[in-house]
Design an enzyme around this catalytic site. Structure first.
Site, PDB file in Angstrom:
ATOM      1  N   LYS A  44       0.796  -1.222   0.000  1.00  0.00           N
ATOM      2  CA  LYS A  44       0.000   0.000   0.000  1.00  0.00           C
ATOM      3  C   LYS A  44       0.833   1.279   0.000  1.00  0.00           C
ATOM      4  CE  LYS A  44      -3.695  -0.074  -0.372  1.00  0.00           C
ATOM      5  NZ  LYS A  44      -4.853  -0.415  -1.245  1.00  0.00           N
TER       6      LYS A  44
HETATM    7  N1  PMP Z   1      -2.862  -7.265   1.248  1.00  0.00           N
HETATM    8  C1  PMP Z   1      -2.778  -6.417   2.292  1.00  0.00           C
HETATM    9  C2  PMP Z   1      -1.981  -6.845   3.475  1.00  0.00           C
HETATM   10  C3  PMP Z   1      -3.433  -5.173   2.252  1.00  0.00           C
HETATM   11  O1  PMP Z   1      -3.341  -4.334   3.299  1.00  0.00           O
HETATM   12  C4  PMP Z   1      -4.176  -4.840   1.112  1.00  0.00           C
HETATM   13  C5  PMP Z   1      -4.875  -3.511   1.025  1.00  0.00           C
HETATM   14  N2  PMP Z   1      -6.022  -3.389   1.792  1.00  0.00           N
HETATM   15  C6  PMP Z   1      -4.262  -5.765   0.061  1.00  0.00           C
HETATM   16  C7  PMP Z   1      -3.586  -6.954   0.153  1.00  0.00           C
HETATM   17  C8  PMP Z   1      -5.100  -5.510  -1.157  1.00  0.00           C
HETATM   18  O2  PMP Z   1      -4.551  -4.583  -2.018  1.00  0.00           O
HETATM   19  P1  PMP Z   1      -5.485  -3.635  -2.911  1.00  0.00           P
HETATM   20  O3  PMP Z   1      -6.119  -2.643  -1.982  1.00  0.00           O
HETATM   21  O4  PMP Z   1      -4.548  -2.996  -3.874  1.00  0.00           O
HETATM   22  O5  PMP Z   1      -6.527  -4.476  -3.566  1.00  0.00           O
END
Ligand code: PMP
Length: 328
Positions: A44
């Site tokens: 992130k």
């Molecule tokens: N894995 C983790 C540990 C996250 O914090 C997030 C974001 N909420 C994601 C995956 C998913 O990523 P995205 O928001 O880009 O879909």
């Protein structure tokens, strides 16, 4: 080795890491984009940096301004770092079902953390909606709005996607990852599909999310949960995810995820969090479906450090019938 300029200059350009245990199990190349090596510790950081930069570019954010966000944790952590470097106060709303570790880190980083009751998105007291309202009330503040601000997916279209393409020399057959906001999957898949439309894009979903059904049937209907995963799964199709070309979806249960994370810890030396476990289970499923000789790329989103009280707590696992996997 290159030198990087400051925190913002250290975001991205992460290695692509081969996971030998999974390559042997599938006869495929299973490669993980090491997003946990970003300076704030997760995938992130990219979205946080791009959203702040886009708000600055539009003129909405500048000296004396503040950044407000609703986040399960990692976006807040990325934003807190980026805001500290740029001199903005950072106000974070998060639901009370998230790990205490993430709350503590955010506070240590200097964010103003507001933990609010966990209620569905349709409820006006949902953490995202509270963040949006607060930003609107606060002079010179912006709402990062990671779910529907497409600067999030732009981060991955402009950086993660091109990096994966360059690191594999374009020789990849599939990309799979789980979705929270959808920024990662949407941005990476847009870039890869432009380069080679035959690259298969597979959404990985935990239980208790509507995205598996959305891909399979076109209807965002929740599957039975819950899941102990954090930061992934969604009850709705965000603006970041909408319009993304997705070829297939796989659903991964918590038991498989737990076994994956512990096997990587015991046998491969890695200490990963739950969404990385889901992503690697999905990569194995995709590889097995495609057959030996293919290259499947996924995302190593963050490390296990934030999940000591959940994924790495035997009592927590046993209470959810997820035990008997921690035998050294
Ligand atoms: N894995 C983790 C540990 C996250 O914090 C997030 C974001 N909420 C994601 C995956 C998913 O990523 P995205 O928001 O880009 O879909």
């Amino acid at each position: 080795m290159e030198t990087r300029n400051g925190f913002a200059g250290s975001v991205g350009n992460t290695p692509l890491i081969r996971i030998p245990m999974l390559c042997e199990a599938t006869g495929c190349e299973i490669l993980g984009k090491a997003e946990f090596l970003n300076p704030g510790g997760s995938v992130k950081d990219r979205a946080a940096l791009w959203m702040v930069r886009e708000h600055e570019k539009s003129g909405a954010l500048g000296p004396g301004g503040a950044v407000v966000e609703g986040t399960a944790g990692n976006t807040g952590i990325g934003l807190a770092h980026v805001c500290n470097e740029r001199g903005y106060p950072c106000i974070i709303y998060m639901p009370d079902n998230q790990s205490q570790e993430k709350v503590d880190i955010l506070k240590t980083l200097g964010a103003d953390v507001r933990v609010v009751p966990t209620v569905p998105y349709r409820d006006e007291m949902n953490y995202q909606k509270q963040a949006g309202r607060y930003a609107a009330e606060l002079p010179n503040a912006v709402w990062a709005n990671q779910f529907d601000n497409t600067a999030n997916r732009l981060a991955h279209y402009a950086s993660t996607g091109p990096e994966i393409w360059a690191q594999t020399g374009g020789a990849l057959d599939a990309f799979t990852c789980s979705v929270g906001t959808g920024g990662t999957l949407a941005g990476v898949s847009r870039y890869l599909k432009e380069r080679n439309p035959n690259i298969k894009i597979v959404l990985a979903d935990p239980h208790g999310s509507a995205l598996y059904n959305w891909v399979k049937t076109g209807e965002a209907v929740m599957t039975p949960g819950p899941s102990i995963t954090e930061g992934i799964g969604n009850s709705r199709v965000t603006d970041n995810l909408a319009g993304t070309e997705i070829d297939d979806a796989v659903q991964v249960n918590d038991q498989d995820m737990v076994e994956m994370v512990y096997a990587l810890l015991r046998r491969q030396g890695w200490f990963f969090g739950s969404s990385t476990g889901i992503n690697l289970c999905a990569a194995v499923r995709v590889a097995k479906e495609m057959g030996a000789g293919h290259t499947v790329v996924t995302v190593l989103t963050d490390t296990g450090h934030k999940y000591q009280s959940s994924l790495f707590n035997q009592e927590f696992l046993a209470q959810r019938n997820l035990g008997s996997v921690n035998q050294p």
